[in-house]
Design a protein around this motif. Structure first.
Motif, short mmCIF file in Angstrom:
data_model
loop_
_atom_site.label_atom_id
_atom_site.label_comp_id
_atom_site.label_asym_id
_atom_site.label_seq_id
_atom_site.Cartn_x
_atom_site.Cartn_y
_atom_site.Cartn_z
N LEU A 212 -77.84 1.79 -36.46
CA LEU A 212 -77.61 0.35 -36.54
C LEU A 212 -76.76 -0.09 -35.36
O LEU A 212 -75.82 0.62 -34.96
CB LEU A 212 -76.87 -0.04 -37.83
CG LEU A 212 -77.51 0.25 -39.18
CD1 LEU A 212 -76.59 -0.28 -40.28
CD2 LEU A 212 -78.89 -0.38 -39.29
N GLU A 213 -77.08 -1.26 -34.84
CA GLU A 213 -76.26 -1.82 -33.77
C GLU A 213 -75.05 -2.50 -34.41
O GLU A 213 -75.08 -3.68 -34.76
CB GLU A 213 -77.09 -2.83 -32.96
CG GLU A 213 -76.37 -3.28 -31.70
CD GLU A 213 -77.25 -4.20 -30.85
OE1 GLU A 213 -77.27 -4.00 -29.63
OE2 GLU A 213 -77.93 -5.10 -31.40
N VAL A 214 -74.01 -1.72 -34.56
CA VAL A 214 -72.81 -2.17 -35.27
C VAL A 214 -72.02 -3.19 -34.45
O VAL A 214 -71.56 -4.21 -34.95
CB VAL A 214 -71.93 -0.96 -35.63
CG1 VAL A 214 -70.58 -1.40 -36.19
CG2 VAL A 214 -72.66 -0.04 -36.61
N TYR A 215 -71.84 -2.89 -33.16
CA TYR A 215 -71.02 -3.75 -32.29
C TYR A 215 -71.92 -4.73 -31.56
O TYR A 215 -72.78 -4.35 -30.76
CB TYR A 215 -70.23 -2.90 -31.29
CG TYR A 215 -69.29 -1.96 -32.00
CD1 TYR A 215 -68.09 -2.42 -32.50
CD2 TYR A 215 -69.65 -0.63 -32.24
CE1 TYR A 215 -67.23 -1.58 -33.20
CE2 TYR A 215 -68.81 0.22 -32.93
CZ TYR A 215 -67.60 -0.26 -33.40
OH TYR A 215 -66.77 0.57 -34.10
N ALA A 237 -76.87 6.63 -36.52
CA ALA A 237 -76.16 6.43 -35.25
C ALA A 237 -75.53 5.04 -35.22
O ALA A 237 -76.10 4.08 -35.71
CB ALA A 237 -77.14 6.57 -34.08
N VAL A 238 -74.34 4.97 -34.64
CA VAL A 238 -73.66 3.70 -34.42
C VAL A 238 -73.92 3.30 -32.97
O VAL A 238 -73.71 4.11 -32.06
CB VAL A 238 -72.13 3.87 -34.63
CG1 VAL A 238 -71.37 2.62 -34.18
CG2 VAL A 238 -71.82 4.19 -36.08
N THR A 239 -74.44 2.09 -32.75
CA THR A 239 -74.62 1.65 -31.36
C THR A 239 -74.00 0.26 -31.19
O THR A 239 -73.55 -0.35 -32.16
CB THR A 239 -76.11 1.60 -30.93
OG1 THR A 239 -76.72 0.42 -31.46
CG2 THR A 239 -76.87 2.83 -31.39
N GLY A 240 -74.01 -0.23 -29.96
CA GLY A 240 -73.47 -1.55 -29.71
C GLY A 240 -73.75 -2.01 -28.31
O GLY A 240 -73.98 -1.21 -27.41
N GLY A 241 -73.75 -3.32 -28.13
CA GLY A 241 -73.98 -3.86 -26.80
C GLY A 241 -73.83 -5.37 -26.77
O GLY A 241 -73.68 -6.01 -27.81
N SER A 242 -73.87 -5.90 -25.55
CA SER A 242 -73.56 -7.32 -25.36
C SER A 242 -74.78 -8.24 -25.51
O SER A 242 -74.64 -9.43 -25.68
CB SER A 242 -73.00 -7.52 -23.96
OG SER A 242 -74.00 -7.18 -23.00
N ASP A 243 -75.99 -7.68 -25.44
CA ASP A 243 -77.22 -8.49 -25.41
C ASP A 243 -77.15 -9.46 -24.22
O ASP A 243 -77.57 -10.61 -24.32
CB ASP A 243 -77.41 -9.25 -26.73
CG ASP A 243 -78.89 -9.51 -27.02
OD1 ASP A 243 -79.75 -9.20 -26.18
OD2 ASP A 243 -79.19 -10.03 -28.12
#
Ligand code: AMP
Ligand code: ZN
Ligand code: FE
Ligand code: FE
Length: 277
Positions: A212-215, A237-243
């Motif tokens: 999941l895109e947590v951040y 998996a923990v993922t994240g990004g600014s888009d």
């Protein structure tokens, strides 16, 4: 600066080229990024080659964001470490591109019937050989002074429930997940906080979503904490990004590297994605 795993380029709807994105990330000291264009991998090879030629110190994770629909929810499926030379992946992405082209033909015809001076060639030029989206059509209408703003184009002519609206080709999230896995990638649900029917998240997990895109810029603290817990509970998996899209648009002005994973989470993400390969 964080490892930013959600970035768009001109290959989809971003403002910057893949080279400009990489340059900008390196300049601001972002340690790693993933270019995750909508339904296309055309920015990836460019970015990787650029990094190599310029001998840049930055991690580049091959990525994609596949837009899918399921009932009332639009679900965006991120794929990390996909093999962008995989034949099936290339074929299906070409199908999406072809369907978008056919759709643009229909929209332009409808607009012409409504009396607008707009030509398919102008729209194609805006898309520069990449996937054609409604923003390209809106841009042409704006430049030809057929509308005052992009928003007006959507609200009056090409948005849902307007006269020149044509729905997009519907890819299912299940097919997207399977396709990403088939091409060696890890399938992650993008911005779960934006999913209209939250119960769909659990169903995605049951169907094999691996993270999941947590951040995410539009997640509040509570959402971030909750999705993080969901990842722990289901071993995701923990993922994240600014888009990042590179426009000054109020919803999308988050700079590269301002949202994402810290080094520890990034290492764990990499380990999860690559352990079985
Ligand atoms: P498409 O994928 O061709 O259906 O286009 C969808 C894109 O159009 C979205 O990602 C937005 O960037 C843009 N869009 C949708 N609705 C609006 C709106 N009301 N005003 C401006 N842009 C919009
Ligand atoms: Zn986008
Ligand atoms: Fe998205
Ligand atoms: Fe995105």
């Amino acid at each position: 600066m964080y490892f930013d795993l959600h970035i768009h380029t001109q290959a989809s709807d971003g403002a910057l080229t893949a080279e400009q994105v990489v340059d900008s990330a390196v300049k601001t000291g972002v340690p790693g990024i993933s270019i995750t264009d909508h339904d296309t991998i055309n920015g990836l090879e460019v970015a990787l080659k650029y990094k190599k030629d310029k001998k840049l110190e930055i991690d580049l994770v091959p990525g994609i964001e596949i837009n899918t629909d399921w009932e009332k929810s639009e679900l965006h499926i991120l794929g990390y470490y996909v093999d962008y030379e995989n034949t099936l992946l290339k074929e299906r992405l070409q199908d999406i591109k072809d369907a978008r082209y056919e759709r643009a033909v229909k929209i332009v015809k409808k607009l012409q019937n409504l009396g607008f001076a707009i030509d398919l060639e102008e729209v194609k030029e805006k898309a520069q050989g990449e996937l054609i989206g409604r923003p390209h059509i809106a841009q042409v209408l704006l430049e030809k002074k057929q509308v005052h703003t992009i928003r007006e184009a959507f609200i009056r002519y090409i948005g849902v429930n307007t006269p020149a609206y044509v729905p997009r080709y519907k890819f299912s999230p299940f097919e997207a997940i399977d396709l990403i896995k088939h091409s060696g990638g890890t399938a992650v649900l993008a911005h779960p906080g934006l999913v209209k029917e939250q119960e769909k998240i659990k169903l995605m997990i049951n169907h094999g979503i691996e993270g999941l895109e947590v951040y995410y810029p539009e997640h509040n603290e509570v959402q971030t904490r909750d999705y993080f817990s969901v990842c722990k509970k289901y071993d995701l998996a923990v993922t994240g990004g600014s888009d990042f899209h590179g426009y000054g648009d109020e919803k999308r002005n988050t700079a590269i590297g301002t949202v994402g994973l810290n080094e520890e989470l990034y290492k764990e993400f990499q380990y999860r994605c690559c352990r079985n390969k």
